[in-house]
Design a protein around this motif. Structure first.
Motif, PDB file in Angstrom:
ATOM      1  N   TYR A   1     -14.452   0.642   9.123  1.00 15.12           N
ATOM      2  CA  TYR A   1     -13.907   0.068   9.616  1.00 15.12           C
ATOM      3  C   TYR A   1     -12.790   0.391  10.515  1.00 15.12           C
ATOM      4  CZ  TYR A   1     -10.209  -3.870   9.860  1.00 15.12           C
ATOM      5  OH  TYR A   1      -9.054  -5.031   9.677  1.00 15.12           O
ATOM      6  N   ASP A   2     -12.367   1.402  10.497  1.00 20.92           N
ATOM      7  CA  ASP A   2     -11.581   2.710  10.978  1.00 20.92           C
ATOM      8  C   ASP A   2     -12.236   2.786  12.304  1.00 20.92           C
ATOM      9  OD1 ASP A   2      -9.705   1.909   8.824  1.00 20.92           O
ATOM     10  OD2 ASP A   2      -9.774   3.935   7.892  1.00 20.92           O
ATOM     11  N   ILE A   3     -13.235   3.105  12.587  1.00 21.21           N
ATOM     12  CA  ILE A   3     -13.710   3.864  13.558  1.00 21.21           C
ATOM     13  C   ILE A   3     -13.859   2.570  14.462  1.00 21.21           C
ATOM     14  CG2 ILE A   3     -15.697   4.474  14.703  1.00 21.21           C
ATOM     15  CD1 ILE A   3     -16.236   5.788  12.092  1.00 21.21           C
ATOM     16  N   TYR A   4     -14.423   1.100  14.355  1.00 18.85           N
ATOM     17  CA  TYR A   4     -14.678   0.064  14.981  1.00 18.85           C
ATOM     18  C   TYR A   4     -14.440  -1.370  14.844  1.00 18.85           C
ATOM     19  CZ  TYR A   4     -19.872   2.702  14.490  1.00 18.85           C
ATOM     20  OH  TYR A   4     -20.021   3.167  14.185  1.00 18.85           O
ATOM     21  N   CYS A   5     -13.294  -1.679  13.860  1.00 17.73           N
ATOM     22  CA  CYS A   5     -12.430  -2.654  13.371  1.00 17.73           C
ATOM     23  C   CYS A   5     -11.286  -2.434  13.515  1.00 17.73           C
ATOM     24  CB  CYS A   5     -12.779  -3.524  12.588  1.00 17.73           C
ATOM     25  SG  CYS A   5     -15.102  -3.290  12.142  1.00 17.73           S
ATOM     26  N   ALA A   6     -10.690  -1.530  13.209  1.00 18.58           N
ATOM     27  CA  ALA A   6      -8.767  -1.648  13.108  1.00 18.58           C
ATOM     28  C   ALA A   6      -8.601  -1.927  14.831  1.00 18.58           C
ATOM     29  CB  ALA A   6      -8.691  -0.117  12.187  1.00 18.58           C
ATOM     30  N   VAL A   7      -9.171  -1.387  15.293  1.00 24.98           N
ATOM     31  CA  VAL A   7      -8.038  -1.269  17.086  1.00 24.98           C
ATOM     32  C   VAL A   7      -7.957  -2.182  17.655  1.00 24.98           C
ATOM     33  CG1 VAL A   7     -10.368  -1.167  18.362  1.00 24.98           C
ATOM     34  CG2 VAL A   7      -8.603   0.298  18.870  1.00 24.98           C
ATOM     35  N   CYS A   8      -8.359  -3.692  16.654  1.00 26.62           N
ATOM     36  CA  CYS A   8      -7.725  -5.469  17.121  1.00 26.62           C
ATOM     37  C   CYS A   8      -7.294  -5.480  15.854  1.00 26.62           C
ATOM     38  CB  CYS A   8      -9.577  -5.466  17.484  1.00 26.62           C
ATOM     39  SG  CYS A   8     -10.035  -4.464  19.585  1.00 26.62           S
ATOM     40  N   HIS A   9      -8.648  -6.019  14.954  1.00 27.88           N
ATOM     41  CA  HIS A   9      -7.731  -6.041  13.869  1.00 27.88           C
ATOM     42  C   HIS A   9      -6.828  -6.038  12.829  1.00 27.88           C
ATOM     43  CE1 HIS A   9     -11.243  -8.795  14.320  1.00 27.88           C
ATOM     44  NE2 HIS A   9     -11.767  -8.270  14.420  1.00 27.88           N
ATOM     45  N   GLY A  10      -6.444  -4.531  12.879  1.00 30.28           N
ATOM     46  CA  GLY A  10      -5.302  -3.740  12.396  1.00 30.28           C
ATOM     47  C   GLY A  10      -5.511  -3.281  10.848  1.00 30.28           C
ATOM     48  N   ALA A  11      -5.078  -1.838  11.090  1.00 34.54           N
ATOM     49  CA  ALA A  11      -5.482  -1.440   9.208  1.00 34.54           C
ATOM     50  C   ALA A  11      -5.215  -2.567   8.359  1.00 34.54           C
ATOM     51  CB  ALA A  11      -4.940   0.247   9.239  1.00 34.54           C
TER      52      ALA A  11
ATOM     53  N   GLU B   1      -0.616  -5.912  23.430  1.00 38.34           N
ATOM     54  CA  GLU B   1      -0.694  -6.960  24.335  1.00 38.34           C
ATOM     55  C   GLU B   1      -2.101  -6.440  25.493  1.00 38.34           C
ATOM     56  OE1 GLU B   1       2.512  -7.957  26.566  1.00 38.34           O
ATOM     57  OE2 GLU B   1       4.034  -8.470  24.311  1.00 38.34           O
ATOM     58  N   LYS B   2      -3.463  -5.861  24.974  1.00 40.36           N
ATOM     59  CA  LYS B   2      -4.546  -5.086  25.700  1.00 40.36           C
ATOM     60  C   LYS B   2      -5.313  -6.323  25.423  1.00 40.36           C
ATOM     61  CE  LYS B   2      -3.045  -2.391  27.628  1.00 40.36           C
ATOM     62  NZ  LYS B   2      -2.896  -1.425  29.080  1.00 40.36           N
ATOM     63  N   ILE B   3      -4.807  -7.467  24.319  1.00 37.19           N
ATOM     64  CA  ILE B   3      -6.009  -7.901  23.565  1.00 37.19           C
ATOM     65  C   ILE B   3      -5.576  -9.199  22.329  1.00 37.19           C
ATOM     66  CG2 ILE B   3      -6.803  -7.100  21.818  1.00 37.19           C
ATOM     67  CD1 ILE B   3      -9.711  -8.537  22.041  1.00 37.19           C
ATOM     68  N   LEU B   4      -5.703 -10.626  22.696  1.00 33.82           N
ATOM     69  CA  LEU B   4      -4.251 -10.731  22.346  1.00 33.82           C
ATOM     70  C   LEU B   4      -5.272 -12.538  21.570  1.00 33.82           C
ATOM     71  CD1 LEU B   4      -1.939 -12.579  25.047  1.00 33.82           C
ATOM     72  CD2 LEU B   4      -1.506 -11.016  22.995  1.00 33.82           C
ATOM     73  N   GLY B   5      -4.786 -13.325  20.569  1.00 33.31           N
ATOM     74  CA  GLY B   5      -5.549 -13.927  19.509  1.00 33.31           C
ATOM     75  C   GLY B   5      -6.496 -13.430  18.502  1.00 33.31           C
ATOM     76  N   VAL B   6      -5.796 -12.197  17.646  1.00 31.56           N
ATOM     77  CA  VAL B   6      -6.815 -11.858  16.948  1.00 31.56           C
ATOM     78  C   VAL B   6      -6.309 -12.177  15.264  1.00 31.56           C
ATOM     79  CG1 VAL B   6      -7.628  -9.859  15.748  1.00 31.56           C
ATOM     80  CG2 VAL B   6      -7.825  -9.484  18.138  1.00 31.56           C
ATOM     81  N   PRO B   7      -6.687 -13.454  14.635  1.00 27.82           N
ATOM     82  CA  PRO B   7      -6.511 -13.788  14.050  1.00 27.82           C
ATOM     83  C   PRO B   7      -6.386 -13.067  12.548  1.00 27.82           C
ATOM     84  CG  PRO B   7      -8.391 -15.090  14.157  1.00 27.82           C
ATOM     85  CD  PRO B   7      -8.371 -14.004  15.469  1.00 27.82           C
ATOM     86  N   ALA B   8      -6.003 -13.112  11.722  1.00 27.08           N
ATOM     87  CA  ALA B   8      -5.448 -12.262   9.949  1.00 27.08           C
ATOM     88  C   ALA B   8      -6.904 -12.843   9.379  1.00 27.08           C
ATOM     89  CB  ALA B   8      -5.045 -12.197   9.363  1.00 27.08           C
ATOM     90  N   TYR B   9      -7.271 -12.006   8.398  1.00 23.36           N
ATOM     91  CA  TYR B   9      -8.361 -12.300   7.795  1.00 23.36           C
ATOM     92  C   TYR B   9      -8.368 -13.507   6.950  1.00 23.36           C
ATOM     93  CZ  TYR B   9     -10.908  -8.097   9.254  1.00 23.36           C
ATOM     94  OH  TYR B   9     -11.743  -7.544  11.004  1.00 23.36           O
ATOM     95  N   ASN B  10      -7.421 -13.825   6.590  1.00 25.79           N
ATOM     96  CA  ASN B  10      -7.439 -14.621   5.480  1.00 25.79           C
ATOM     97  C   ASN B  10      -6.989 -16.439   6.795  1.00 25.79           C
ATOM     98  OD1 ASN B  10      -4.401 -13.717   6.623  1.00 25.79           O
ATOM     99  ND2 ASN B  10      -3.882 -14.233   4.331  1.00 25.79           N
ATOM    100  N   ASP B  11      -6.806 -16.485   7.609  1.00 25.41           N
ATOM    101  CA  ASP B  11      -6.333 -17.294   8.306  1.00 25.41           C
ATOM    102  C   ASP B  11      -8.043 -19.149   8.282  1.00 25.41           C
ATOM    103  OD1 ASP B  11      -5.528 -18.630  11.348  1.00 25.41           O
ATOM    104  OD2 ASP B  11      -7.398 -19.148  11.458  1.00 25.41           O
ATOM    105  N   ALA B  12      -6.709 -19.950   7.739  1.00 32.07           N
ATOM    106  CA  ALA B  12      -6.957 -20.624   6.444  1.00 32.07           C
ATOM    107  C   ALA B  12      -8.229 -21.138   8.082  1.00 32.07           C
ATOM    108  CB  ALA B  12      -6.215 -21.918   6.124  1.00 32.07           C
TER     109      ALA B  12
END
Length: 224
Positions: free
Chosen positions: A104-114, A126-137
């Protein structure tokens, strides 16, 4: 006398051959094609091949070693089916969660956060916007939807099917679910394995058709 002459002659010939050998150089090759194979360039044209083409298509129906077909299509229907029915076949052990975190730290954290809150470094810059949190209802992600998105990609997120193996993707799924549980203030799932449980690297084939799966299970029970 004749036998003695023959023996002497043969002995001299043997010594002559042995004395001519140079250990610093290779000996004579009576069948060089047994030692020096003919090399063909990839995608080259050679008349020994059908249609003079070296590169051939795989046999129809064959799959690469270690790869299993994914039965869910890349469509809204396929996504929904995977979201509703596809389950993680690996155990949620501390080992698999640790492997999932590393991936996850290699592939995902850069956008989705640690923490899985959608605040990765690229979002913060602000290189990419609109990434929701994993608990987004509104998304209500499941283990099946997470895997499906990793396999095909979605929106601005590309596919990770070529960078990761089947087991690695499921390990990431397990860790993403851990992050989702923590965001929801819940205890993450951790499975306790018995000695009789299968190793985590035994990934069973996943069938998209529940009726086929039930039929296969019934057939196995009958055979037993």
């Amino acid at each position: 006398m004749k036998n003695t002459l023959k023996i002497v002659t043969v002995t001299m010939m043997v010594f002559t051959l042995l004395s001519c050998q140079d250990k610093r150089k290779p000996n004579y090759q009576y069948m060089p094609n047994m030692y020096e194979s003919v090399g063909y360039e990839t995608y080259g044209e050679y008349n020994v091949f059908e249609n003079d083409q070296e590169a051939k298509l795989p046999v129809e129906g064959s799959v690469p070693r270690g790869w299993m077909p994914y039965d869910f299509e890349n469509s809204n229907k396929g996504y929904q089916t995977a979201k509703d029915s596809l389950k993680n076949p690996i155990a949620y052990t501390e080992e698999n969660l640790a492997e999932g975190k590393a991936l996850y730290d290699i592939y995902c954290a850069v956008c989705h956060g640690a923490k899985g809150d959608g605040q990765g470094i690229l979002v913060q810059r602000e290189k990419i916007l609109g990434v929701p949190a994993y608990n987004d209802a509104g998304r209500a992600i499941t283990e099946g939807s997470i895997y499906h998105v990793m396999y095909y990609g979605i929106n601005s997120m590309g596919s990770y099917a070529s960078q990761t193996s089947i087991e690695e993707r499921w390990q990431i799924v397990a860790y993403v679910e851990k992050l989702k549980a923590e965001l929801d203030g819940k205890a993450p799932r951790v499975d306790k394995l018995d000695e009789s449980d299968a190793p985590s690297d035994m990934i069973p084939a996943v069938n998209a058709d529940p009726e086929v799966a039930v039929a296969e299970e019934a057939e196995e029970t009958t055979n037993e």
